[in-house]
Design a protein around this motif. Structure first.
Motif, PDB file in Angstrom:
ATOM      1  N   LEU A 187      20.112 -79.951  -8.821  1.00  0.00           N
ATOM      2  CA  LEU A 187      21.503 -80.633  -8.905  1.00  0.00           C
ATOM      3  C   LEU A 187      21.443 -82.316  -9.126  1.00  0.00           C
ATOM      4  O   LEU A 187      22.164 -82.946  -9.603  1.00  0.00           O
ATOM      5  CB  LEU A 187      22.332 -80.264  -7.905  1.00  0.00           C
ATOM      6  N   LEU A 188      20.264 -82.840  -8.346  1.00  0.00           N
ATOM      7  CA  LEU A 188      19.995 -84.263  -8.263  1.00  0.00           C
ATOM      8  C   LEU A 188      19.916 -84.955  -9.650  1.00  0.00           C
ATOM      9  O   LEU A 188      19.941 -85.950  -9.883  1.00  0.00           O
ATOM     10  CB  LEU A 188      18.897 -84.527  -7.163  1.00  0.00           C
ATOM     11  N   GLN A 189      19.443 -83.908 -10.497  1.00  0.00           N
ATOM     12  CA  GLN A 189      19.334 -84.575 -11.991  1.00  0.00           C
ATOM     13  C   GLN A 189      20.582 -84.671 -12.612  1.00  0.00           C
ATOM     14  O   GLN A 189      20.433 -85.435 -13.697  1.00  0.00           O
ATOM     15  CB  GLN A 189      18.445 -83.500 -12.795  1.00  0.00           C
ATOM     16  N   HIS A 190      21.684 -84.452 -12.144  1.00  0.00           N
ATOM     17  CA  HIS A 190      23.011 -84.456 -12.885  1.00  0.00           C
ATOM     18  C   HIS A 190      23.728 -85.654 -11.834  1.00  0.00           C
ATOM     19  O   HIS A 190      24.863 -85.861 -12.126  1.00  0.00           O
ATOM     20  CB  HIS A 190      23.831 -83.368 -12.854  1.00  0.00           C
ATOM     21  N   ALA A 191      22.783 -86.569 -11.333  1.00  0.00           N
ATOM     22  CA  ALA A 191      23.254 -87.863 -10.755  1.00  0.00           C
ATOM     23  C   ALA A 191      24.769 -87.741  -9.859  1.00  0.00           C
ATOM     24  O   ALA A 191      25.610 -87.907 -10.305  1.00  0.00           O
ATOM     25  CB  ALA A 191      23.638 -88.832 -12.055  1.00  0.00           C
ATOM     26  N   PRO A 192      24.493 -87.196  -8.749  1.00  0.00           N
ATOM     27  CA  PRO A 192      25.799 -86.852  -7.819  1.00  0.00           C
ATOM     28  C   PRO A 192      26.241 -88.382  -7.569  1.00  0.00           C
ATOM     29  O   PRO A 192      25.626 -89.470  -7.381  1.00  0.00           O
ATOM     30  CB  PRO A 192      25.301 -86.344  -6.522  1.00  0.00           C
ATOM     31  N   THR A 193      27.526 -88.567  -7.656  1.00  0.00           N
ATOM     32  CA  THR A 193      28.184 -89.909  -7.063  1.00  0.00           C
ATOM     33  C   THR A 193      28.026 -90.027  -5.506  1.00  0.00           C
ATOM     34  O   THR A 193      27.715 -91.184  -5.359  1.00  0.00           O
ATOM     35  CB  THR A 193      29.606 -89.996  -7.514  1.00  0.00           C
ATOM     36  N   VAL A 194      28.279 -89.340  -4.920  1.00  0.00           N
ATOM     37  CA  VAL A 194      27.872 -89.115  -3.301  1.00  0.00           C
ATOM     38  C   VAL A 194      27.236 -87.758  -2.907  1.00  0.00           C
ATOM     39  O   VAL A 194      27.470 -86.892  -3.372  1.00  0.00           O
ATOM     40  CB  VAL A 194      29.148 -89.134  -2.698  1.00  0.00           C
ATOM     41  N   ILE A 195      26.356 -88.302  -2.139  1.00  0.00           N
ATOM     42  CA  ILE A 195      25.451 -87.183  -1.235  1.00  0.00           C
ATOM     43  C   ILE A 195      25.916 -87.057   0.167  1.00  0.00           C
ATOM     44  O   ILE A 195      25.607 -88.013   0.958  1.00  0.00           O
ATOM     45  CB  ILE A 195      24.006 -87.401  -1.277  1.00  0.00           C
ATOM     46  N   ARG A 196      26.605 -85.963   0.543  1.00  0.00           N
ATOM     47  CA  ARG A 196      27.042 -86.076   1.974  1.00  0.00           C
ATOM     48  C   ARG A 196      26.223 -84.844   2.785  1.00  0.00           C
ATOM     49  O   ARG A 196      26.287 -83.542   2.469  1.00  0.00           O
ATOM     50  CB  ARG A 196      28.612 -85.626   1.960  1.00  0.00           C
ATOM     51  N   GLY A 197      25.577 -85.269   3.782  1.00  0.00           N
ATOM     52  CA  GLY A 197      24.879 -84.133   4.625  1.00  0.00           C
ATOM     53  C   GLY A 197      24.706 -84.589   6.048  1.00  0.00           C
ATOM     54  O   GLY A 197      25.065 -85.914   6.301  1.00  0.00           O
ATOM     55  N   ASN A 198      24.271 -83.909   6.901  1.00  0.00           N
ATOM     56  CA  ASN A 198      23.806 -84.143   8.205  1.00  0.00           C
ATOM     57  C   ASN A 198      22.481 -85.177   8.255  1.00  0.00           C
ATOM     58  O   ASN A 198      21.748 -84.886   7.165  1.00  0.00           O
ATOM     59  CB  ASN A 198      23.926 -83.178   9.283  1.00  0.00           C
ATOM     60  N   ALA A 199      22.111 -85.375   9.192  1.00  0.00           N
ATOM     61  CA  ALA A 199      20.931 -86.171   9.244  1.00  0.00           C
ATOM     62  C   ALA A 199      19.487 -85.468   8.758  1.00  0.00           C
ATOM     63  O   ALA A 199      18.633 -85.973   7.894  1.00  0.00           O
ATOM     64  CB  ALA A 199      20.576 -86.876  10.841  1.00  0.00           C
ATOM     65  N   SER A 200      19.388 -84.221   9.190  1.00  0.00           N
ATOM     66  CA  SER A 200      18.140 -83.617   8.944  1.00  0.00           C
ATOM     67  C   SER A 200      18.182 -83.055   7.369  1.00  0.00           C
ATOM     68  O   SER A 200      17.219 -83.072   6.707  1.00  0.00           O
ATOM     69  CB  SER A 200      18.296 -82.215   9.624  1.00  0.00           C
ATOM     70  N   GLU A 201      19.560 -82.804   6.727  1.00  0.00           N
ATOM     71  CA  GLU A 201      19.608 -82.606   5.513  1.00  0.00           C
ATOM     72  C   GLU A 201      19.201 -83.854   4.633  1.00  0.00           C
ATOM     73  O   GLU A 201      18.435 -83.750   3.514  1.00  0.00           O
ATOM     74  CB  GLU A 201      21.011 -82.254   4.876  1.00  0.00           C
ATOM     75  N   ILE A 202      19.613 -85.057   4.741  1.00  0.00           N
ATOM     76  CA  ILE A 202      19.440 -86.171   4.452  1.00  0.00           C
ATOM     77  C   ILE A 202      17.936 -86.656   4.292  1.00  0.00           C
ATOM     78  O   ILE A 202      17.206 -87.046   3.437  1.00  0.00           O
ATOM     79  CB  ILE A 202      20.218 -87.403   4.861  1.00  0.00           C
ATOM     80  N   ILE A 203      17.316 -86.507   5.440  1.00  0.00           N
ATOM     81  CA  ILE A 203      15.879 -86.669   5.832  1.00  0.00           C
ATOM     82  C   ILE A 203      15.095 -85.666   4.898  1.00  0.00           C
ATOM     83  O   ILE A 203      14.081 -86.177   4.196  1.00  0.00           O
ATOM     84  CB  ILE A 203      15.517 -86.446   7.195  1.00  0.00           C
ATOM     85  N   ALA A 204      15.304 -84.368   4.755  1.00  0.00           N
ATOM     86  CA  ALA A 204      14.545 -83.509   4.168  1.00  0.00           C
ATOM     87  C   ALA A 204      14.755 -83.738   2.619  1.00  0.00           C
ATOM     88  O   ALA A 204      13.598 -83.797   1.796  1.00  0.00           O
ATOM     89  CB  ALA A 204      15.491 -82.122   4.339  1.00  0.00           C
ATOM     90  N   ILE A 205      15.841 -84.406   2.209  1.00  0.00           N
ATOM     91  CA  ILE A 205      15.801 -84.587   0.550  1.00  0.00           C
ATOM     92  C   ILE A 205      14.973 -85.908   0.289  1.00  0.00           C
ATOM     93  O   ILE A 205      14.158 -86.011  -0.513  1.00  0.00           O
ATOM     94  CB  ILE A 205      17.305 -85.113   0.081  1.00  0.00           C
ATOM     95  N   ALA A 206      15.226 -87.122   1.349  1.00  0.00           N
ATOM     96  CA  ALA A 206      14.586 -88.369   1.128  1.00  0.00           C
ATOM     97  C   ALA A 206      12.959 -87.863   1.235  1.00  0.00           C
ATOM     98  O   ALA A 206      12.375 -88.706   0.632  1.00  0.00           O
ATOM     99  CB  ALA A 206      15.041 -89.122   2.043  1.00  0.00           C
ATOM    100  N   THR A 207      12.613 -87.114   2.163  1.00  0.00           N
ATOM    101  CA  THR A 207      11.105 -87.146   2.387  1.00  0.00           C
ATOM    102  C   THR A 207      10.489 -85.866   1.760  1.00  0.00           C
ATOM    103  O   THR A 207       9.095 -85.738   1.616  1.00  0.00           O
ATOM    104  CB  THR A 207      10.929 -86.847   3.857  1.00  0.00           C
ATOM    105  N   SER A 208      11.339 -85.089   1.197  1.00  0.00           N
ATOM    106  CA  SER A 208      10.693 -83.620   0.362  1.00  0.00           C
ATOM    107  C   SER A 208       9.993 -82.830   1.238  1.00  0.00           C
ATOM    108  O   SER A 208       8.909 -82.339   1.224  1.00  0.00           O
ATOM    109  CB  SER A 208       9.811 -84.131  -0.769  1.00  0.00           C
ATOM    110  N   ARG A 209      10.612 -82.602   2.587  1.00  0.00           N
ATOM    111  CA  ARG A 209      10.034 -81.718   3.456  1.00  0.00           C
ATOM    112  C   ARG A 209      11.042 -81.104   4.225  1.00  0.00           C
ATOM    113  O   ARG A 209      12.221 -81.156   4.054  1.00  0.00           O
ATOM    114  CB  ARG A 209       8.995 -82.449   4.452  1.00  0.00           C
TER     115      ARG A 209
END
Length: 267
Positions: free
Chosen positions: A114-136
């Protein structure tokens, strides 16, 4: 909240009420009810269109699109992808809610696509955002095991990488586009006990972006609206059940004066 922020939030909230943006929200059965009711309460028009036979076509007429991966299955993912692809093609703002992305490899794969389709906004809790940003892997299923402030650097990095606005929701809500940062204070500590309020926050962000607001300002406005309503609802509620009821009432009764009570720190 300073006067310029108050004005921006009030203008966006008023625009949602007056223009009733059509928000296509591809979400899970758990959150459909409360998310649709939150959108209705603020004056938006919800459409829970998810089937791949029509989700892409519908995204082309929507004012904004939200995609929530809460309970994924192959056909739902196909519908999500079609909506995201169509939204990007026609320039419709869309919001990604990467529910429990750190929990399984399947969810990480879905979000990566889904990130390949350039979301305007990504909304998540702290763990979700950390997981995407760090790929873990991170988090405890849908729950966060980190505070929103812990995710600030990850959110800024993700925002820059994706050229998107990132919203981290928690006890305090953080909004960043990689350069600007806003912290929204308010709400009620019992709000996490009401299932799918996080999902509803993503829908509300989509509604605010759907009236043509700058995605950063729209995200701040959405979080301020929810914080204001949550704080006032909490003063009347006896528990999570009545909190949900009063929250919808307070969202429906939002005025610029009430929004002015929310504290937003910007840098």
């Amino acid at each position: 909240m300073n006067s310029s922020v108050t004005s921006s939030v009030a203008e966006i909230a008023t625009a949602v009420r007056e223009r009733s943006p059509l928000v296509q929200y591809v979400t899970n059965y758990v959150s459909m009810d409360v998310a649709a009711n939150v959108l209705n309460a603020v004056g938006a028009s919800p459409a829970m269109v998810h089937d791949p036979h029509e989700s892409g076509e519908f995204a082309r007429i929507a004012s904004a699109v939200g995609i929530n991966i809460g309970t994924p299955s192959p056909s739902w993912v196909e519908g999500m992808t079609a909506a995201a692809e169509a939204a990007r093609e026609v320039g419709t703002p869309w919001v990604l809610d990467p529910v429990a992305v750190g929990a399984t490899a399947y969810r990480r794969e879905i979000v990566a696509g889904l990130l390949q389709h350039a979301p305007t906004v990504i909304r998540g809790n702290a763990s979700e955002i950390i997981a995407i940003a760090t790929s873990r892997a991170a988090g405890r299923g849908v729950d966060s095991d980190a505070d929103s402030s812990d995710a600030l650097q990850a959110a800024r990095r993700l925002a820059k990488e994706q050229s998107a606005v990132v919203v981290v929701t928690g006890a305090q809500d953080i909004v960043t586009d990689g350069s600007r940062v806003a912290v929204v204070h308010g709400g009620d500590p019992r709000m996490p006990m009401v299932t799918a309020l996080g999902c509803s926050a993503s829908a509300l962000v989509a509604a605010c972006c759907g009236v043509g607001a700058d995605p950063f300002d729209g995200s701040v406005a959405a979080m301020a609206m929810l914080a204001s309503a949550g704080e006032r609802a909490g003063a009347r509620a006896e528990g999570p059940g009545s909190l949900r009821m009063h929250l919808l009432d307070e969202l429906a009764a939002l005025t610029p004066d009430r929004l002015g009570s929310v504290r937003v720190d910007r840098s």
